[in-house]
Design an enzyme around this catalytic site. Structure first.
Site, PDB file in Angstrom:
ATOM      1  N   ASP A 109     -24.446 -48.350 -46.824  1.00 17.38           N
ATOM      2  CA  ASP A 109     -24.699 -49.738 -47.694  1.00 17.38           C
ATOM      3  C   ASP A 109     -25.049 -50.792 -46.668  1.00 17.38           C
ATOM      4  O   ASP A 109     -24.898 -50.764 -45.541  1.00 17.38           O
ATOM      5  CB  ASP A 109     -23.231 -49.947 -48.288  1.00 17.38           C
ATOM      6  N   ASP A 110     -25.682 -51.896 -47.424  1.00 20.43           N
ATOM      7  CA  ASP A 110     -26.082 -52.983 -46.764  1.00 20.43           C
ATOM      8  C   ASP A 110     -25.073 -53.702 -46.132  1.00 20.43           C
ATOM      9  O   ASP A 110     -25.102 -54.313 -45.081  1.00 20.43           O
ATOM     10  CB  ASP A 110     -27.115 -53.957 -47.348  1.00 20.43           C
ATOM     11  N   ASP A 113     -17.979 -56.669 -48.218  1.00 21.97           N
ATOM     12  CA  ASP A 113     -17.469 -57.954 -48.554  1.00 21.97           C
ATOM     13  C   ASP A 113     -16.009 -57.777 -48.690  1.00 21.97           C
ATOM     14  O   ASP A 113     -15.197 -57.936 -47.781  1.00 21.97           O
ATOM     15  CB  ASP A 113     -18.418 -58.653 -49.759  1.00 21.97           C
TER      16      ASP A 113
HETATM   17  O1  LIG Z   1     -17.328 -55.066 -50.619  1.00 25.77           O
HETATM   18  P1  LIG Z   1     -17.874 -55.659 -51.915  1.00 25.77           P
HETATM   19  O2  LIG Z   1     -16.941 -57.116 -52.493  1.00 25.77           O
HETATM   20  O3  LIG Z   1     -17.466 -54.553 -52.939  1.00 25.77           O
HETATM   21  O4  LIG Z   1     -19.321 -55.718 -52.316  1.00 25.77           O
HETATM   22  C1  LIG Z   1     -20.342 -55.195 -51.465  1.00 25.77           C
HETATM   23  C2  LIG Z   1     -21.291 -54.659 -52.415  1.00 25.77           C
HETATM   24  O5  LIG Z   1     -21.691 -55.745 -53.056  1.00 25.77           O
HETATM   25  C3  LIG Z   1     -23.267 -55.402 -53.198  1.00 25.77           C
HETATM   26  O6  LIG Z   1     -23.575 -54.569 -54.068  1.00 25.77           O
HETATM   27  P2  LIG Z   1     -23.775 -55.048 -55.753  1.00 25.77           P
HETATM   28  O7  LIG Z   1     -22.508 -54.720 -56.434  1.00 25.77           O
HETATM   29  O8  LIG Z   1     -24.152 -56.342 -55.708  1.00 25.77           O
HETATM   30  O9  LIG Z   1     -25.014 -54.266 -56.151  1.00 25.77           O
HETATM   31  P3  LIG Z   1     -26.421 -54.127 -55.868  1.00 25.77           P
HETATM   32  O10 LIG Z   1     -26.154 -53.074 -54.463  1.00 25.77           O
HETATM   33  O11 LIG Z   1     -26.956 -52.928 -56.848  1.00 25.77           O
HETATM   34  O12 LIG Z   1     -26.996 -55.188 -55.455  1.00 25.77           O
HETATM   35  C4  LIG Z   1     -23.450 -54.993 -51.729  1.00 25.77           C
HETATM   36  O13 LIG Z   1     -24.658 -54.175 -51.837  1.00 25.77           O
HETATM   37  C5  LIG Z   1     -22.328 -54.008 -51.573  1.00 25.77           C
HETATM   38  O14 LIG Z   1     -22.597 -52.564 -52.231  1.00 25.77           O
HETATM   39  N1  LIG Z   2     -26.699 -60.334 -51.416  1.00 28.22           N
HETATM   40  C1  LIG Z   2     -25.254 -60.341 -51.209  1.00 28.22           C
HETATM   41  N2  LIG Z   2     -24.737 -59.511 -52.028  1.00 28.22           N
HETATM   42  C2  LIG Z   2     -23.425 -59.481 -51.857  1.00 28.22           C
HETATM   43  N3  LIG Z   2     -22.207 -58.673 -52.656  1.00 28.22           N
HETATM   44  C3  LIG Z   2     -21.123 -59.109 -52.106  1.00 28.22           C
HETATM   45  N4  LIG Z   2     -21.255 -59.980 -51.063  1.00 28.22           N
HETATM   46  C4  LIG Z   2     -22.652 -60.293 -50.897  1.00 28.22           C
HETATM   47  C5  LIG Z   2     -23.373 -61.122 -50.098  1.00 28.22           C
HETATM   48  O1  LIG Z   2     -22.858 -61.758 -49.107  1.00 28.22           O
HETATM   49  N5  LIG Z   2     -24.590 -61.363 -50.118  1.00 28.22           N
HETATM   50 MG   LIG Z   3     -24.455 -52.516 -53.273  1.00 28.07          MG
END
Ligand SMILES: O=P(O)(O)OC[C@H]1O[C@H](OP(=O)(O)OP(=O)(O)O)[C@H](O)[C@@H]1O
Ligand SMILES: Nc1nc2[nH]cnc2c(=O)[nH]1
Ligand SMILES: [Mg+2]
Length: 175
Positions: A109-110, A113
């Site tokens: 994952d990227d 948080d």
């Molecule tokens: O540790 P957490 O608080 O759960 O947050 C982390 C997740 O939040 C973001 O995804 P998001 O739900 O924004 O979806 P996306 O990847 O489609 O942008 C990010 O890419 C992680 O997958």
């Molecule tokens: N782009 C982005 N998405 C998130 N989702 C949870 N935390 C983050 C953050 O710091 N940046």
């Molecule tokens: Mg995500």
């Protein structure tokens, strides 16, 4: 309730912006792969969509892994986290490659948080290796390998969510 302060979004709580360019992101993904190369080999990469798709492509290319699956999870609507929804689970084929528990699979994952997303995927694949490019302190214990830790009050801006725009000079009050 009257007089109650409005709920702040994650981004409003996160005071510090941490913008990441494509170049920086590519470099950080390569650095992540150097570390993962010591841990593998992996049968397959599991990308947590959507943010995990970009690092998963780079990491899989560097590691020479050609089997890539997705687990599709929605939780943040831009910067507000709601209930986690699994829109697509891990495929039967990838599950088989991981012996049902995820052994030899690499989850990418990227970022982590709060760790809620990572925790949910770890429960699906308890023996998989979990890697992210960035980690905030709350989510960090869930991750096996990551590259850069940023403080909990930071909001990471990814290059696929941003565009170049004018920024006023510091002396005019720019942050
Ligand atoms: O540790 P957490 O608080 O759960 O947050 C982390 C997740 O939040 C973001 O995804 P998001 O739900 O924004 O979806 P996306 O990847 O489609 O942008 C990010 O890419 C992680 O997958
Ligand atoms: N782009 C982005 N998405 C998130 N989702 C949870 N935390 C983050 C953050 O710091 N940046
Ligand atoms: Mg995500």
């Amino acid at each position: 309730m009257a007089g109650e302060a409005p709920e702040l979004s994650a981004q409003e709580r996160a005071g510090r912006p941490f913008p990441v360019s494509w170049d920086q992101f590519h470099r950080d993904c390569r650095a992540l792969t150097w570390r993962l190369n010591e841990v593998g080999p992996f049968h397959a990469v599991i990308a947590i969509t959507r943010g995990g798709l970009v690092p998963a492509a780079i990491v899989a290319r560097e590691l020479g892994v050609r089997v890539i699956d997705t687990v599709c999870i929605a939780s943040y609507d831009h910067d507000k986290q709601g209930d986690l929804q699994v829109l697509k689970g891990i495929s039967e084929q990838a599950m088989k490659l991981g012996g049902g528990t995820g052994k030899g699979l690499l989850i990418v994952d990227d970022l982590v948080d709060t760790g809620k997303t990572g925790k949910l995927v770890r429960e699906m694949l308890p023996d998989a290796h979990f890697a992210t490019v960035y980690a905030k302190p709350k989510g960090r214990p869930l991750v096996d390998t990551f590259i850069t830790e940023v403080s909990q009050d930071t909001w990471i801006f990814f290059p696929w969510d941003t565009a170049l725009s004018y920024h006023p000079p510091l002396r005019d009050g720019a942050a």
